[in-house]
Design an enzyme around this catalytic site. Structure first.
Site, PDB file in Angstrom:
ATOM      1  N   CYS A 126       0.619  -1.107  -0.025  1.00 31.05           N
ATOM      2  CA  CYS A 126       0.037   0.016  -0.103  1.00 31.05           C
ATOM      3  C   CYS A 126       0.816   1.374   0.026  1.00 31.05           C
ATOM      4  CB  CYS A 126      -0.851   0.039   1.277  1.00 31.05           C
ATOM      5  SG  CYS A 126      -1.965  -1.323   1.532  1.00 31.05           S
ATOM      6  N   HIS A 266      -3.150   7.161   3.002  1.00 27.08           N
ATOM      7  CA  HIS A 266      -3.579   5.938   2.410  1.00 27.08           C
ATOM      8  C   HIS A 266      -4.777   5.534   2.995  1.00 27.08           C
ATOM      9  CE1 HIS A 266      -3.927   1.887   1.119  1.00 27.08           C
ATOM     10  NE2 HIS A 266      -3.429   1.175   2.374  1.00 27.08           N
ATOM     11  N   ASN A 296      -9.890  -0.437   0.355  1.00 21.81           N
ATOM     12  CA  ASN A 296      -8.428  -0.011   0.514  1.00 21.81           C
ATOM     13  C   ASN A 296      -8.050  -0.642  -0.948  1.00 21.81           C
ATOM     14  OD1 ASN A 296      -5.845  -0.626   0.571  1.00 21.81           O
ATOM     15  ND2 ASN A 296      -6.056  -1.347   2.819  1.00 21.81           N
TER      16      ASN A 296
END
Ligand code: ACO
Length: 339
Positions: A126, A266, A296
């Site tokens: 990520c 993020h 996500n």
């Protein structure tokens, strides 16, 4: 006697690097929390209160990571006003490549017709987009290349166990891209900090499919090719690492949190983002949040959010923008940009 040789060309001093165009793509198919209620034992209430996620996008079965990357790349190139033949380098941040090899970046290079470009993938989960931002910038700063295309693209849905309620509610698919160039008169990327802790690699991983655990009938039946996560430990590590990465870049640039026009964390979880904002002393309205709509999307998340923040006028020329990320590895990073 040593022979004298003609003087070699000197590398010019480093130059500033700006993001000159951003683009994003998310697949059409929406998977809502209500849809998930019909797939696993969960509830819209549990998902929204624990994560802030209401829905996520899923790629079509025949849509690979490269397909989404190509679409995001084309949009970023249009916004930057660059053509494929101008691109010198393509870096794709992904943990869900089309295949183990060749790289997804090479597939993108061919599909967009970037005939002069070198291409490689970068794997920092990520945190991948901020890693590619820093790595790609180095090539421009050093005059090695003039135009670098960076992409974060993920088909997380291909590696999620859709029977595991602990993980399947969290992730979504998508891609975001940016063009990096020197723009005279602009400071651009001011400072980046990157970090990692491989000692905690087991908190978040896909155990099978690599050289340590090649695919076998046994590994497939044990579901070793799906993502596994220790959610609570990941949460704690994410907040700590994101706060210290943000504080490091701000401190090194002498910038205070109230000077930031936009903070793009993020998009893993609303509670992680709120905790980071709180610990930094940032107002919630300084954060750009879209986790509610996309979940996500790993390496794509910050790039998709940046694209949306720009198109909604949340970021204007001269604004200070902070990107701050965390992912498997563990990896983390922050980047401060003067837009
Ligand atoms: N629906 C209903 N109940 C659930 C679900 C679900 N989808 N998932 C878990 N539960 C249950 C658990 O089984 C547990 O039940 P139990 O108490 O009977 O055992 C209960 O809910 C509580 O679970 P917790 O794990 O304590 O819940 P928590 O408050 O920690 O929230 C969450 C879980 C949302 C996963 C949180 O830990 C989190 O967000 N962690 C970070 C995850 C993350 O961001 N990962 C990505 C990082 S970046 C990357 O590289 C991909």
């Amino acid at each position: 006697m040593p022979t004298s040789r003609p003087s070699l060309p000197q590398r010019p001093p480093p130059r500033t690097v700006s993001i000159t165009g951003v683009g994003a793509y998310v697949p059409q198919r929406i998977l809502s929390n209500a849809d998930l209620e019909r797939m696993v034992e969960t509830s819209n209430d549990w998902i929204t209160t624990r994560t802030g996620i209401r829905e996520r996008r899923l790629a079509a079965e025949n849509e690979a990571t490269s397909d989404m990357a190509v679409e995001a790349a084309r949009r970023a190139m249009t916004n930057a006003g660059v053509t494929a033949d101008q691109i010198d380098l393509i870096i794709v941040a992904t943990i869900t490549p089309d295949r183990l090899f060749p790289s997804t970046a090479c597939i993108v290079q061919d599909r967009i017709g970037a005939v002069r470009a070198a291409a490689f993938d970068l794997e920092a989960a990520c945190s991948g987009f901020v890693y590619t931002l820093e790595v790609g910038s180095q090539f421009v700063a050093s005059h090695t290349y003039n135009t670098v295309l960076i992409i974060g693209a993920e088909k997380m849905s291909a590696f999620v166990d859709w029977t595991d309620r602990n993980t399947c509610v969290l992730f979504g698919d998508g891609a975001g891209a940016a063009v990096l160039q020197h723009r005279p008169g602009s400071h651009g990327l001011l400072m980046t900090c990157l970090g990692s802790d491989g000692g905690k690699s087991e908190l978040l991983q896909v155990p099978g499919g690599g050289s340590a655990c090649p695919a076998t009938i046994d590994s497939v039946s044990k579901k070793l090719h799906f993502l596994r996560m220790d959610g609570k430990e990941t949460f704690k590590n994410a907040v700590n690492a994101m706060v210290s990465a943000a504080q490091e870049v701000l401190g090194r640039c002498g910038v205070t949190v109230d000077q930031l026009a936009c903070i793009i964390p993020h998009q893993a979880n609303q509670r992680i983002m709120s905790a980071v904002a709180d610990r930094l002393g940032a107002r919630e309205d300084q954060l750009y949040v879209n986790v509610d709509r996309y979940g996500n999307t790993s390496a794509a998340s910050v790039a998709i959010a940046l694209d949306e923040a720009l198109s909604q006028g949340r970021i204007k020329a001269g604004d200070l923008v902070l990107l701050v990320v965390f992912g498997a590895g563990l990896t983390w990073g922050a980047a401060l940009i003067e837009w």
